[in-house]
Design a protein around this motif. Structure first.
Motif, PDB file in Angstrom:
ATOM      1  N   LEU A   1      48.462  36.030  36.523  1.00 58.09           N
ATOM      2  CA  LEU A   1      48.638  34.831  35.706  1.00 58.09           C
ATOM      3  C   LEU A   1      48.030  35.041  34.331  1.00 58.09           C
ATOM      4  CD1 LEU A   1      49.457  31.793  35.570  1.00 58.09           C
ATOM      5  CD2 LEU A   1      47.160  31.291  36.423  1.00 58.09           C
ATOM      6  N   ASP A   2      48.847  34.830  33.294  1.00 53.14           N
ATOM      7  CA  ASP A   2      48.336  34.798  31.925  1.00 53.14           C
ATOM      8  C   ASP A   2      48.209  33.321  31.570  1.00 53.14           C
ATOM      9  OD1 ASP A   2      47.798  34.865  29.248  1.00 53.14           O
ATOM     10  OD2 ASP A   2      49.599  35.964  28.676  1.00 53.14           O
ATOM     11  N   PRO A   3      46.985  32.831  31.308  1.00 52.96           N
ATOM     12  CA  PRO A   3      46.799  31.387  31.135  1.00 52.96           C
ATOM     13  C   PRO A   3      47.444  30.790  29.892  1.00 52.96           C
ATOM     14  CG  PRO A   3      44.749  32.556  30.757  1.00 52.96           C
ATOM     15  CD  PRO A   3      45.740  33.574  31.225  1.00 52.96           C
TER      16      PRO A   3
ATOM     17  N   ASP B   1      48.120  33.020  51.058  1.00 57.21           N
ATOM     18  CA  ASP B   1      46.822  33.699  50.980  1.00 57.21           C
ATOM     19  C   ASP B   1      46.830  34.933  50.083  1.00 57.21           C
ATOM     20  OD1 ASP B   1      45.705  31.783  52.653  1.00 57.21           O
ATOM     21  OD2 ASP B   1      46.124  32.941  54.455  1.00 57.21           O
ATOM     22  N   ASP B   2      47.973  35.299  49.479  1.00 59.37           N
ATOM     23  CA  ASP B   2      47.954  36.379  48.484  1.00 59.37           C
ATOM     24  C   ASP B   2      47.148  35.897  47.284  1.00 59.37           C
ATOM     25  OD1 ASP B   2      49.422  38.140  49.983  1.00 59.37           O
ATOM     26  OD2 ASP B   2      51.294  37.893  48.883  1.00 59.37           O
ATOM     27  N   PRO B   3      46.413  36.796  46.623  1.00 64.33           N
ATOM     28  CA  PRO B   3      45.555  36.367  45.513  1.00 64.33           C
ATOM     29  C   PRO B   3      46.323  36.069  44.231  1.00 64.33           C
ATOM     30  CG  PRO B   3      45.364  38.720  45.837  1.00 64.33           C
ATOM     31  CD  PRO B   3      46.235  38.210  46.945  1.00 64.33           C
ATOM     32  N   VAL B   4      45.734  35.209  43.428  1.00 59.21           N
ATOM     33  CA  VAL B   4      46.189  34.936  42.065  1.00 59.21           C
ATOM     34  C   VAL B   4      45.085  35.464  41.169  1.00 59.21           C
ATOM     35  CG1 VAL B   4      46.824  33.173  40.388  1.00 59.21           C
ATOM     36  CG2 VAL B   4      47.437  32.875  42.799  1.00 59.21           C
ATOM     37  N   ARG B   5      45.459  36.290  40.190  1.00 57.04           N
ATOM     38  CA  ARG B   5      44.453  36.925  39.331  1.00 57.04           C
ATOM     39  C   ARG B   5      44.726  36.647  37.865  1.00 57.04           C
ATOM     40  NH1 ARG B   5      44.457  42.760  42.463  1.00 57.04           N
ATOM     41  NH2 ARG B   5      43.495  41.969  44.369  1.00 57.04           N
ATOM     42  N   ILE B   6      43.647  36.506  37.124  1.00 57.97           N
ATOM     43  CA  ILE B   6      43.708  36.465  35.665  1.00 57.97           C
ATOM     44  C   ILE B   6      42.847  37.620  35.189  1.00 57.97           C
ATOM     45  CG2 ILE B   6      43.051  35.187  33.591  1.00 57.97           C
ATOM     46  CD1 ILE B   6      43.594  32.606  35.071  1.00 57.97           C
ATOM     47  N   ALA B   7      43.456  38.556  34.471  1.00 62.70           N
ATOM     48  CA  ALA B   7      42.768  39.740  33.952  1.00 62.70           C
ATOM     49  C   ALA B   7      42.065  40.509  35.070  1.00 62.70           C
ATOM     50  CB  ALA B   7      41.790  39.363  32.851  1.00 62.70           C
ATOM     51  N   GLY B   8      42.679  40.573  36.242  1.00 63.04           N
ATOM     52  CA  GLY B   8      42.137  41.346  37.353  1.00 63.04           C
ATOM     53  C   GLY B   8      41.101  40.638  38.200  1.00 63.04           C
ATOM     54  N   ILE B   9      40.768  39.407  37.866  1.00 62.96           N
ATOM     55  CA  ILE B   9      39.759  38.655  38.614  1.00 62.96           C
ATOM     56  C   ILE B   9      40.454  37.603  39.467  1.00 62.96           C
ATOM     57  CG2 ILE B   9      37.783  37.104  38.402  1.00 62.96           C
ATOM     58  CD1 ILE B   9      37.171  38.545  35.746  1.00 62.96           C
ATOM     59  N   ASP B  10      40.119  37.559  40.749  1.00 60.92           N
ATOM     60  CA  ASP B  10      40.704  36.561  41.647  1.00 60.92           C
ATOM     61  C   ASP B  10      40.249  35.170  41.224  1.00 60.92           C
ATOM     62  OD1 ASP B  10      41.782  38.652  43.035  1.00 60.92           O
ATOM     63  OD2 ASP B  10      40.638  38.354  44.869  1.00 60.92           O
ATOM     64  N   VAL B  11      41.246  34.300  40.960  1.00 62.01           N
ATOM     65  CA  VAL B  11      40.937  32.927  40.550  1.00 62.01           C
ATOM     66  C   VAL B  11      41.674  31.896  41.393  1.00 62.01           C
ATOM     67  CG1 VAL B  11      40.374  33.526  38.164  1.00 62.01           C
ATOM     68  CG2 VAL B  11      42.725  32.941  38.779  1.00 62.01           C
ATOM     69  N   GLY B  12      42.452  32.356  42.356  1.00 59.58           N
ATOM     70  CA  GLY B  12      43.217  31.411  43.158  1.00 59.58           C
ATOM     71  C   GLY B  12      43.896  32.085  44.323  1.00 59.58           C
ATOM     72  N   GLN B  13      44.762  31.296  44.987  1.00 66.61           N
ATOM     73  CA  GLN B  13      45.402  31.777  46.199  1.00 66.61           C
ATOM     74  C   GLN B  13      46.752  31.092  46.366  1.00 66.61           C
ATOM     75  OE1 GLN B  13      43.214  30.839  49.826  1.00 66.61           O
ATOM     76  NE2 GLN B  13      43.065  33.026  50.176  1.00 66.61           N
ATOM     77  N   VAL B  14      47.728  31.872  46.843  1.00 61.47           N
ATOM     78  CA  VAL B  14      49.054  31.326  47.115  1.00 61.47           C
ATOM     79  C   VAL B  14      48.958  30.430  48.345  1.00 61.47           C
ATOM     80  CG1 VAL B  14      51.415  31.896  47.804  1.00 61.47           C
ATOM     81  CG2 VAL B  14      50.246  33.315  46.109  1.00 61.47           C
ATOM     82  N   GLN B  15      49.535  29.235  48.258  1.00 58.76           N
ATOM     83  CA  GLN B  15      49.550  28.304  49.387  1.00 58.76           C
ATOM     84  C   GLN B  15      50.841  28.425  50.187  1.00 58.76           C
ATOM     85  OE1 GLN B  15      46.783  26.558  50.243  1.00 58.76           O
ATOM     86  NE2 GLN B  15      45.963  27.797  48.590  1.00 58.76           N
ATOM     87  N   LYS B  16      51.986  28.440  49.472  1.00 63.57           N
ATOM     88  CA  LYS B  16      53.263  28.605  50.171  1.00 63.57           C
ATOM     89  C   LYS B  16      54.353  28.999  49.197  1.00 63.57           C
ATOM     90  CE  LYS B  16      54.236  23.628  50.252  1.00 63.57           C
ATOM     91  NZ  LYS B  16      54.576  22.497  51.102  1.00 63.57           N
TER      92      LYS B  16
END
Length: 182
Positions: free
Chosen positions: A121-123, A63-78
């Motif tokens: 994350l840098d895409p 549930d920790d966030p995944v961000r691209i350029a400071g914007i939440d775009v995802g979530q850690v699953q495990k």
């Protein structure tokens, strides 16, 4: 006095729902709520999954966030061990796509010294091929934060003792005047 009843004015028959229909609807609603709760969202909705190999997963949690350029775009699953490394599995929302095969991932502190983290994350570059669902970001494209214990562990015993003595002397010199207190 009461009026005599005629044949058409007898008790009206109310149409009631059969108890089995009520039970069936209740079971269906409970099943939908349980599926939604344990599936963490709507069932049958595909999420783009990415994996990343890191040397030190620190305290990255589900549930920790995944961000691209400071914007939440995802979530850690495990987070799972993968030999000498750790594998972080996370999902991305549609707004975080596309990611490319040269994508990089950095674990960053959310707040200094708080202990929680997010994935930055840098895409990747637009010239690189687009990564598919299930893509693994290699160890060479990931980075973890430097932990305080790592900084201190690079000192030998004499240096740590000297640092401890220096901090104690600074505490004496810059601390409150202990003679006037009390």
């Amino acid at each position: 006095m009461s009026r005599p009843r005629t044949a058409g004015q007898g008790r009206r028959r109310q149409r009631r729902t059969h108890p089995l229909v009520i039970a069936g609807v209740t079971i269906f609603l409970v099943a939908v709520v349980v599926i939604y709760a344990f599936n963490q969202g709507l069932p049958f909705v595909h999420k783009f999954t990415v994996q990343a190999l890191v040397r030190n997963s620190v305290n990255v949690r589900p549930d920790d966030p995944v961000r691209i350029a400071g914007i939440d775009v995802g979530q850690v699953q495990k987070v799972v061990p993968a030999g000498e490394a750790s594998k972080i599995i996370f999902t991305l929302q549609q707004q975080g796509l596309p990611i490319h095969r040269d994508a990089t991932l950095t674990i960053r502190d959310r707040l200094f010294l708080e202990g929680s983290y997010y994935l930055d994350l840098d895409p990747g570059s637009p010239d690189a091929p687009i990564a598919r669902d299930g893509f693994t970001i290699p160890l060479s494209n990931t980075d973890s934060p430097v932990q305080f214990y790592s900084v201190l562990s690079m000192f030998d015993t004499a240096t740590r003792t000297s640092l401890s003595h220096t901090l104690a002397t600074l505490d004496q010199g810059l601390g409150p005047d202990r003679k006037s207190v009390g």
